[in-house]
Scaffold this active site. Structure first.
Site, PDB file in Angstrom:
ATOM      1  N   ARG A 169       0.651  -1.635   0.034  1.00  0.00           N
ATOM      2  CA  ARG A 169      -0.228  -0.008  -0.190  1.00  0.00           C
ATOM      3  C   ARG A 169       0.285   1.547   0.186  1.00  0.00           C
ATOM      4  O   ARG A 169       2.320   1.248   0.735  1.00  0.00           O
ATOM      5  CB  ARG A 169      -0.884   0.166   1.044  1.00  0.00           C
ATOM      6  CG  ARG A 169      -1.649  -0.819   1.105  1.00  0.00           C
ATOM      7  CD  ARG A 169      -3.416  -0.959   0.193  1.00  0.00           C
ATOM      8  NE  ARG A 169      -4.341  -1.847   0.291  1.00  0.00           N
ATOM      9  CZ  ARG A 169      -4.984  -2.383  -0.864  1.00  0.00           C
ATOM     10  NH1 ARG A 169      -3.432  -2.942  -1.249  1.00  0.00           N
ATOM     11  NH2 ARG A 169      -5.560  -2.989  -0.443  1.00  0.00           N
ATOM     12  N   GLU A 180      -4.924   7.453  -5.244  1.00  0.00           N
ATOM     13  CA  GLU A 180      -4.716   6.521  -6.284  1.00  0.00           C
ATOM     14  C   GLU A 180      -6.056   7.182  -6.766  1.00  0.00           C
ATOM     15  O   GLU A 180      -7.240   6.891  -6.189  1.00  0.00           O
ATOM     16  CB  GLU A 180      -4.817   4.745  -6.163  1.00  0.00           C
ATOM     17  CG  GLU A 180      -3.314   4.910  -5.530  1.00  0.00           C
ATOM     18  CD  GLU A 180      -3.401   3.045  -5.318  1.00  0.00           C
ATOM     19  OE1 GLU A 180      -4.115   2.274  -5.479  1.00  0.00           O
ATOM     20  OE2 GLU A 180      -1.876   2.700  -5.387  1.00  0.00           O
ATOM     21  N   HIS A 215      -1.519  -0.219  -9.803  1.00  0.00           N
ATOM     22  CA  HIS A 215      -2.033  -0.636  -8.616  1.00  0.00           C
ATOM     23  C   HIS A 215      -2.605  -2.379  -9.526  1.00  0.00           C
ATOM     24  O   HIS A 215      -4.228  -2.880  -9.331  1.00  0.00           O
ATOM     25  CB  HIS A 215      -3.113  -0.533  -7.940  1.00  0.00           C
ATOM     26  CG  HIS A 215      -3.793  -0.906  -6.681  1.00  0.00           C
ATOM     27  ND1 HIS A 215      -4.078  -0.726  -5.602  1.00  0.00           N
ATOM     28  CD2 HIS A 215      -3.373  -2.259  -6.376  1.00  0.00           C
ATOM     29  CE1 HIS A 215      -4.044  -1.379  -3.975  1.00  0.00           C
ATOM     30  NE2 HIS A 215      -4.023  -2.507  -4.624  1.00  0.00           N
TER      31      HIS A 215
HETATM   32  P1  NAP Z   1      -0.749 -11.203   5.201  1.00  0.00           P
HETATM   33  O1  NAP Z   1      -0.468 -12.931   4.845  1.00  0.00           O
HETATM   34  O2  NAP Z   1      -1.466 -10.980   6.402  1.00  0.00           O
HETATM   35  O3  NAP Z   1       0.983 -11.256   5.187  1.00  0.00           O
HETATM   36  C1  NAP Z   1       1.097  -9.388   5.788  1.00  0.00           C
HETATM   37  C2  NAP Z   1       2.555  -9.682   6.997  1.00  0.00           C
HETATM   38  O4  NAP Z   1       2.459  -8.296   7.468  1.00  0.00           O
HETATM   39  C3  NAP Z   1       2.032 -10.659   8.119  1.00  0.00           C
HETATM   40  O5  NAP Z   1       3.447 -11.622   7.744  1.00  0.00           O
HETATM   41  C4  NAP Z   1       2.455 -10.168   9.270  1.00  0.00           C
HETATM   42  O6  NAP Z   1       3.419 -10.134  10.482  1.00  0.00           O
HETATM   43  C5  NAP Z   1       3.582  -8.682   8.423  1.00  0.00           C
HETATM   44  N1  NAP Z   1       2.913  -6.956   9.161  1.00  0.00           N
HETATM   45  C6  NAP Z   1       1.880  -7.008   9.762  1.00  0.00           C
HETATM   46  N2  NAP Z   1       2.038  -5.610  10.128  1.00  0.00           N
HETATM   47  C7  NAP Z   1       3.484  -5.840  10.682  1.00  0.00           C
HETATM   48  C8  NAP Z   1       5.006  -4.651  11.231  1.00  0.00           C
HETATM   49  N3  NAP Z   1       3.677  -3.815  11.736  1.00  0.00           N
HETATM   50  N4  NAP Z   1       6.029  -4.782  11.022  1.00  0.00           N
HETATM   51  C9  NAP Z   1       6.093  -6.152   9.656  1.00  0.00           C
HETATM   52  N5  NAP Z   1       5.298  -6.557   9.562  1.00  0.00           N
HETATM   53  C10 NAP Z   1       3.889  -6.575   9.440  1.00  0.00           C
HETATM   54  O7  NAP Z   1      -0.900 -10.675   3.997  1.00  0.00           O
HETATM   55  P2  NAP Z   1      -1.015 -11.168   2.297  1.00  0.00           P
HETATM   56  O8  NAP Z   1      -2.081 -11.612   1.880  1.00  0.00           O
HETATM   57  O9  NAP Z   1       0.680 -11.151   2.509  1.00  0.00           O
HETATM   58  O10 NAP Z   1      -1.025  -9.204   1.923  1.00  0.00           O
HETATM   59  C11 NAP Z   1      -0.038  -8.430   2.353  1.00  0.00           C
HETATM   60  C12 NAP Z   1      -0.831  -7.189   1.871  1.00  0.00           C
HETATM   61  O11 NAP Z   1      -0.235  -6.883   0.640  1.00  0.00           O
HETATM   62  C13 NAP Z   1      -2.155  -6.516   1.927  1.00  0.00           C
HETATM   63  O12 NAP Z   1      -2.792  -6.169   2.625  1.00  0.00           O
HETATM   64  C14 NAP Z   1      -2.416  -5.308   0.946  1.00  0.00           C
HETATM   65  O13 NAP Z   1      -2.151  -4.318   1.455  1.00  0.00           O
HETATM   66  C15 NAP Z   1      -1.449  -6.183  -0.261  1.00  0.00           C
HETATM   67  N6  NAP Z   1      -2.008  -6.356  -1.431  1.00  0.00           N
HETATM   68  C16 NAP Z   1      -1.929  -5.450  -3.148  1.00  0.00           C
HETATM   69  C17 NAP Z   1      -1.627  -5.997  -3.804  1.00  0.00           C
HETATM   70  C18 NAP Z   1      -1.856  -5.029  -5.363  1.00  0.00           C
HETATM   71  O14 NAP Z   1      -2.425  -5.378  -6.058  1.00  0.00           O
HETATM   72  N7  NAP Z   1      -1.000  -3.888  -5.342  1.00  0.00           N
HETATM   73  C19 NAP Z   1      -2.209  -7.474  -4.103  1.00  0.00           C
HETATM   74  C20 NAP Z   1      -2.293  -7.986  -2.838  1.00  0.00           C
HETATM   75  C21 NAP Z   1      -2.567  -7.930  -2.001  1.00  0.00           C
HETATM   76  P3  NAP Z   1       3.318  -9.989  11.675  1.00  0.00           P
HETATM   77  O15 NAP Z   1       2.034 -10.308  12.472  1.00  0.00           O
HETATM   78  O16 NAP Z   1       4.050 -10.983  12.178  1.00  0.00           O
HETATM   79  O17 NAP Z   1       3.701  -8.385  11.823  1.00  0.00           O
HETATM   80  C1  GLV Z   2      -5.069  -5.172  -3.551  1.00  0.00           C
HETATM   81  O1  GLV Z   2      -4.433  -3.894  -3.520  1.00  0.00           O
HETATM   82  C2  GLV Z   2      -5.772  -6.328  -2.529  1.00  0.00           C
HETATM   83  O2  GLV Z   2      -5.144  -6.085  -1.522  1.00  0.00           O
HETATM   84  O3  GLV Z   2      -6.123  -6.799  -2.954  1.00  0.00           O
END
Ligand code: NAP
Ligand code: GLV
Length: 320
Positions: free
Chosen positions: A238, A267, A286
């Site tokens: 993000r 955005e 995005h």
């Molecule tokens: P996820 O499985 O919940 O992974 C997020 C990770 O971030 C967790 O391992 C968490 O571990 C860590 N985290 C949370 N707070 C933190 C902090 N303060 N410092 C360091 N690490 C931290 O989520 P995901 O499915 O991988 O998705 C991650 C993010 O990617 C989403 O929230 C979204 O914003 C973004 N995303 C973007 C797109 C796009 O189109 N660009 C697509 C999909 C997702 P801990 O809780 O142990 O810290």
């Molecule tokens: C995209 O940014 C998502 O969070 O799925």
């Protein structure tokens, strides 16, 4: 009276057709323009379910306007656009679309790593402008990905999928989370690091943490200064996690070498944004999860969650 579903973007007819059999489906009729705020506030009054996209701000005002809302299903895994506290207080479910987009988004992160390291979009722009006049020894020379160190901030589902790809490139993987992942460390050889160590030792810093009050502006002037001068920052999480003014300065004055960004604080990113003036920034609108298969899989999760709630079942992927 059929329960009312309000959808904030035009979605493919075949996706919503099954809902129309049981529910009164209302939809904003543009696929590319956001629903105006006043229309969202009006439509939510009578809605039993709201199908939102990440560009909608589903804040307390929206929850206050609703009279019979039972579920908000967000077409994204991230849910920073939704006031979760307000939803909790009102007993409204909030669901998201995890897992089905993990591999697709990790692919995109890798595309940005490669594009930024090897100056792909910059080189293509110059070719199209007619600036390929002869082969040159040092033009468009970049950084190697193979064998480099990748530091992942936010080693969750997508972070791990990106880390697995990195192993195929013979990269050394560091990660930083609030909690360690001993199994991933053992199975794949990923190494836990505190934030400063990760920033200092990585050739590529990849952000995959959610946007929360804790991660907002987590990467600013101080953190960028800790990166290598040859370092590359990749943000597919993000925009708000990185301080864009600090990033601009760091890229302009050579504190870091390049950046690859799929996300921005605002955005769509305004065309006069200073970051867009820099040749060493690769930008995308995005599109992390934007493969056809994945987008349909995400919509299916939303459709199932809404159906479950409206038919009295517990939905999957409830984040509240
Ligand atoms: P996820 O499985 O919940 O992974 C997020 C990770 O971030 C967790 O391992 C968490 O571990 C860590 N985290 C949370 N707070 C933190 C902090 N303060 N410092 C360091 N690490 C931290 O989520 P995901 O499915 O991988 O998705 C991650 C993010 O990617 C989403 O929230 C979204 O914003 C973004 N995303 C973007 C797109 C796009 O189109 N660009 C697509 C999909 C997702 P801990 O809780 O142990 O810290
Ligand atoms: C995209 O940014 C998502 O969070 O799925």
């Amino acid at each position: 009276m059929k329960p009312v579903i309000y959808i904030t973007r035009k979605l493919p007819e075949e996706v919503i057709a099954p809902l129309k059999e049981k529910f009164n489906v209302r939809m904003w009729e543009s696929a590319s323009e956001a629903v105006p705020r006043e229309i969202l506030l009006k439509e939510v009054v009578e809605a039993d379910a709201l199908w939102s996209v990440l560009a909608d701000s589903i804040d307390r005002e929206v929850f206050d306007a609703a009279t019979k809302l039972k579920v908000v299903s967000n077409l994204a895994v991230g849910f920073n656009n939704i006031d979760i506290e307000a939803a909790k207080e009102k007993g409204i479910s909030v669901t998201n679309t995890p897992d089905v987009l993990t591999e697709t988004t990790a692919d995109l992160a890798f595309a940005l790593i490669l594009a930024s390291a090897r100056r792909i979009t910059e080189a293509e722009r110059e070719l199209r402008k007619g600036n390929w006049t002869s082969w040159s020894v040092m033009d468009y020379t970049g950084m190697d990905v193979g064998g480099a160190t990748l530091g992942i901030i936010g080693m969750g589902r997508i972070g791990e999928a990106a880390a697995r790809r990195a192993k195929g490139f013979n990269m050394n993987v560091l990660y930083h989370n609030r909690t360690r992942k001993p199994e991933a460390e053992e199975r794949h050889g990923f190494e836990y690091a505190d934030l400063d160590t990760l920033l200092g030792e990585s050739d590529f810093v990849l952000i995959f943490a959610p946007l929360t009050p804790e991660t907002k502006n987590m990467i600013g002037e101080k953190e960028l200064a800790k990166m290598k001068k040859t370092g590359i920052l990749i943000n597919v999480a993000r925009g708000g996690i990185v301080n864009e003014a600090a990033l601009y300065n760091a890229l302009k004055d050579g504190t870091i070498w390049a950046a690859g960004l799929d996300v921005f604080e605002v955005e769509p990113v305004p065309l006069d944004h200073p970051l867009l003036t820099l040749p060493n920034v690769t930008v995308l609108p995005h599109i992390g999860s934007a493969s056809i298969r994945t987008r349909y899989a995400m919509m299916e999760l939303n459709r199932n969650a809404i159906t479950d709630v409206l038919e009295g079942r517990e939905p999957k992927n409830n984040v509240v």
